[in-house]
Design an enzyme around this catalytic site. Structure first.
Site, short mmCIF file in Angstrom:
data_model
loop_
_atom_site.label_atom_id
_atom_site.label_comp_id
_atom_site.label_asym_id
_atom_site.label_seq_id
_atom_site.Cartn_x
_atom_site.Cartn_y
_atom_site.Cartn_z
N TYR A 51 -17.46 30.28 -9.99
CA TYR A 51 -18.49 31.11 -9.34
C TYR A 51 -19.11 32.02 -10.40
CZ TYR A 51 -19.61 30.87 -4.47
OH TYR A 51 -20.17 30.51 -3.28
N GLU A 53 -22.21 34.13 -9.76
CA GLU A 53 -23.41 34.78 -9.18
C GLU A 53 -23.98 35.78 -10.17
OE1 GLU A 53 -22.52 36.59 -5.46
OE2 GLU A 53 -22.55 34.68 -4.39
N ASP A 197 -46.80 22.69 -11.27
CA ASP A 197 -45.56 21.99 -10.94
C ASP A 197 -45.58 20.65 -11.68
OD1 ASP A 197 -43.63 20.37 -9.83
OD2 ASP A 197 -44.07 20.89 -7.75
N THR A 223 -38.71 19.60 -11.90
CA THR A 223 -37.39 19.03 -11.68
C THR A 223 -36.92 18.56 -13.05
OG1 THR A 223 -38.40 16.90 -11.18
CG2 THR A 223 -37.79 18.25 -9.31
N LYS A 226 -36.64 13.48 -13.42
CA LYS A 226 -37.61 12.37 -13.39
C LYS A 226 -37.85 11.92 -14.83
CE LYS A 226 -39.38 13.86 -8.97
NZ LYS A 226 -39.30 15.23 -8.54
N ARG A 232 -30.12 16.10 -11.40
CA ARG A 232 -30.98 16.60 -10.32
C ARG A 232 -31.00 18.13 -10.38
NH1 ARG A 232 -31.85 12.12 -8.06
NH2 ARG A 232 -33.48 13.03 -6.80
N1 PLP Z 1 -42.66 18.89 -7.00
C1 PLP Z 1 -43.11 17.65 -7.21
C2 PLP Z 1 -44.48 17.47 -7.78
C3 PLP Z 1 -42.31 16.55 -6.88
O1 PLP Z 1 -42.79 15.32 -7.07
C4 PLP Z 1 -41.02 16.76 -6.35
C5 PLP Z 1 -40.14 15.65 -6.00
O2 PLP Z 1 -40.48 14.54 -5.90
C6 PLP Z 1 -40.61 18.08 -6.13
C7 PLP Z 1 -41.45 19.12 -6.46
C8 PLP Z 1 -39.33 18.41 -5.44
O3 PLP Z 1 -38.19 18.10 -6.08
P1 PLP Z 1 -36.81 18.05 -5.29
O4 PLP Z 1 -36.74 16.72 -4.65
O5 PLP Z 1 -35.80 18.28 -6.38
O6 PLP Z 1 -36.81 19.17 -4.30
#
Ligand code: PLP
Length: 422
Positions: A51, A53, A197, A223, A226, A232
């Site tokens: 843990y 936090e 993002d 993320t 990918k 993950r």
């Molecule tokens: N943002 C984008 C552009 C994504 O393509 C994805 C997942 O496919 C996410 C956020 C979310 O990721 P997670 O599945 O880890 O929540």
């Protein structure tokens, strides 16, 4: 897995089944990849017991000296890899990372503006079924009907009309280069922060084959799993002035204890992505995608926007078969060991049963070491399956050929960085 086999043979068997499935199929889902054994080792380590936090040197729990080292190294590598002023590496997923950014600077009822889901955006950019669509007012921009690409003048006009409190750039199924600089200028004109993002393209950004959003964005989320080929989970990058707000939004705002085994695995993946051969990997992802796209077009299929600049493409099923739906196509391809996902194409009806696209991506097959020749083979098999009307004999024949290719290109089980050198 000898311990697991003794303690829980059913789970051990399921994992073996999954290993066999991965070994014997081609992973063409654009958001998936195969991590290195080093990432897996960190992920399966005893760090899961701890843990921690809080943040390095500011924990509520004792005994965090090693957790501090792991998280600090992960933060330092994330900052170096992306050239960011601040990194928070605790978000459990890409969605949590996005929510933390909203939570850090927006009040419920504020307006966010991202790409429409059906045009390639993500659920967490304001879809009504997602908490982002429930807490915030949502405006969206989309691709143009004729080009199926973003027209930045049009995005600007919409943003100036809507006046969002946060502009969001980035997508889940957009096959073209995203102009982060133009998004940055629009956000500045509107007077709102820009969240970029880069969940899908993070590996391409750090590999130098897609423009980097950092100089143009207030916040960047991604993320790790990918194109970046890590475990993950998500991270948030931002300018120093937002560091405290972001850290407080993640913990205690949205999460409790961070996952230190995942932080360690993220750190390993960042280290791998810093190696010179990762640049070559990123370059090959894109060149493989271009070859796969061109080969599908040569076979007579239409791709959304006419091709790809990145790691993914969207095939318009109705360009050759007016009756074919996304789900039938994806299920036939699955029967032939070609793993994809059903996807809407821009301007499809919202009902899932009426979607007419399939999304293909090359990160995982590139990790297996495949190149142009294999992309042409794969395009030929996709074509055969989609033209077969689901004929069992055709699917079995293609499956046999796919399995043979999988044996020639096993998932690397040595150090990933070493395998990229080959
Ligand atoms: N943002 C984008 C552009 C994504 O393509 C994805 C997942 O496919 C996410 C956020 C979310 O990721 P997670 O599945 O880890 O929540």
């Amino acid at each position: 897995m000898s311990q697991l086999e003794d303690v829980d043979p059913r789970i051990a068997q399921i994992i073996k089944n999954e290993q066999s499935r991965q070994n014997n199929t081609l992973e063409l889902i654009a958001s998936e990849n195969h991590v290195s054994p080093a990432v897996l080792e960190a992920l399966g380590s005893i760090l899961t017991d701890k843990y921690a936090e809080g943040y390095p040197k500011k924990r509520c729990y004792r005994g965090c000296e090693n957790a501090d080292d792991v998280e600090q190294l992960c933060i330092d590598r994330a900052k170096e890899l992306f050239g960011a002023e601040h990194a928070n590496v605790q978000p459990h997923s890409g969605t949590s990372a996005n929510l933390a950014v909203y939570f850090a600077v927006l009040k419920p009822g504020a307006k966010i503006m991202g790409m429409e889901l059906a045009h390639g955006g993500h659920l967490s950019h304001g879809k009504d079924a997602n908490i982002s669509g429930m807490l915030y007012k949502v405006a969206s921009y989309g691709v143009e009907k004729d080009t199926e690409m973003l027209d930045m003048d049009h995005v600007r006009e919409q943003a100036l009309a809507e006046r969002p409190d946060m502009l969001i750039a980035g997508a889940s199924s957009y096959p073209r280069t995203i102009d982060f600089e133009a998004f940055g200028k629009i956000a500045e004109e509107v007077g709102c922060p820009l969240l970029s993002d880069i969940a899908h393209i993070a590996g391409l950004v750090v590999g130098g084959v897609h423009p980097c959003p950092i100089p143009h964005s207030t916040f960047v989320t991604t993320t790790n799993h990918k194109t970046l080929r890590g475990p993950r989970g998500g991270i948030i990058l931002c300018r120093k002035e937002y560091a405290r707000a972001i850290d407080r939004a993640v913990f205690p705002g949205l999460q409790g204890g961070p996952l230190m085994h995942v932080a360690a695995a993220k750190a390993v993946a960042f280290h791998e992505a810093m190696q010179p051969q990762f640049k070559d990997y990123a370059r090959r992802i894109v060149s493989n995608a271009k070859t796969l796209a061109e080969s599908l077009i040569e076979k007579g299929w239409r791709l959304v926007s006419g091709g790809t600049d990145n790691h993914l493409m969207l095939l318009d099923l109705h360009s050759r078969n007016e009756k074919l739906t996304s789900h039938s196509a994806a299920s036939w391809l699955d029967g032939a060991a070609l793993i994809t996902n059903a996807n809407p194409i821009p301007f499809d009806p919202p009902q899932v049963s009426r979607w007419t696209g399939v999304r293909f991506g090359t990160p995982a097959v590139t990790t297996r070491g495949m190149g142009d020749e294999q992309m042409r083979l794969i395009a030929g098999w996709i074509d055969q399956v989609l033209c077969s009307n689901g004929d069992a004999e055709t699917l079995a024949k293609v499956r046999g050929a796919v399995e043979q290719l999988c044996r020639q290109y096993p998932i690397p089980n040595k150090n990933q960085a070493a395998s990229d050198k080959d």
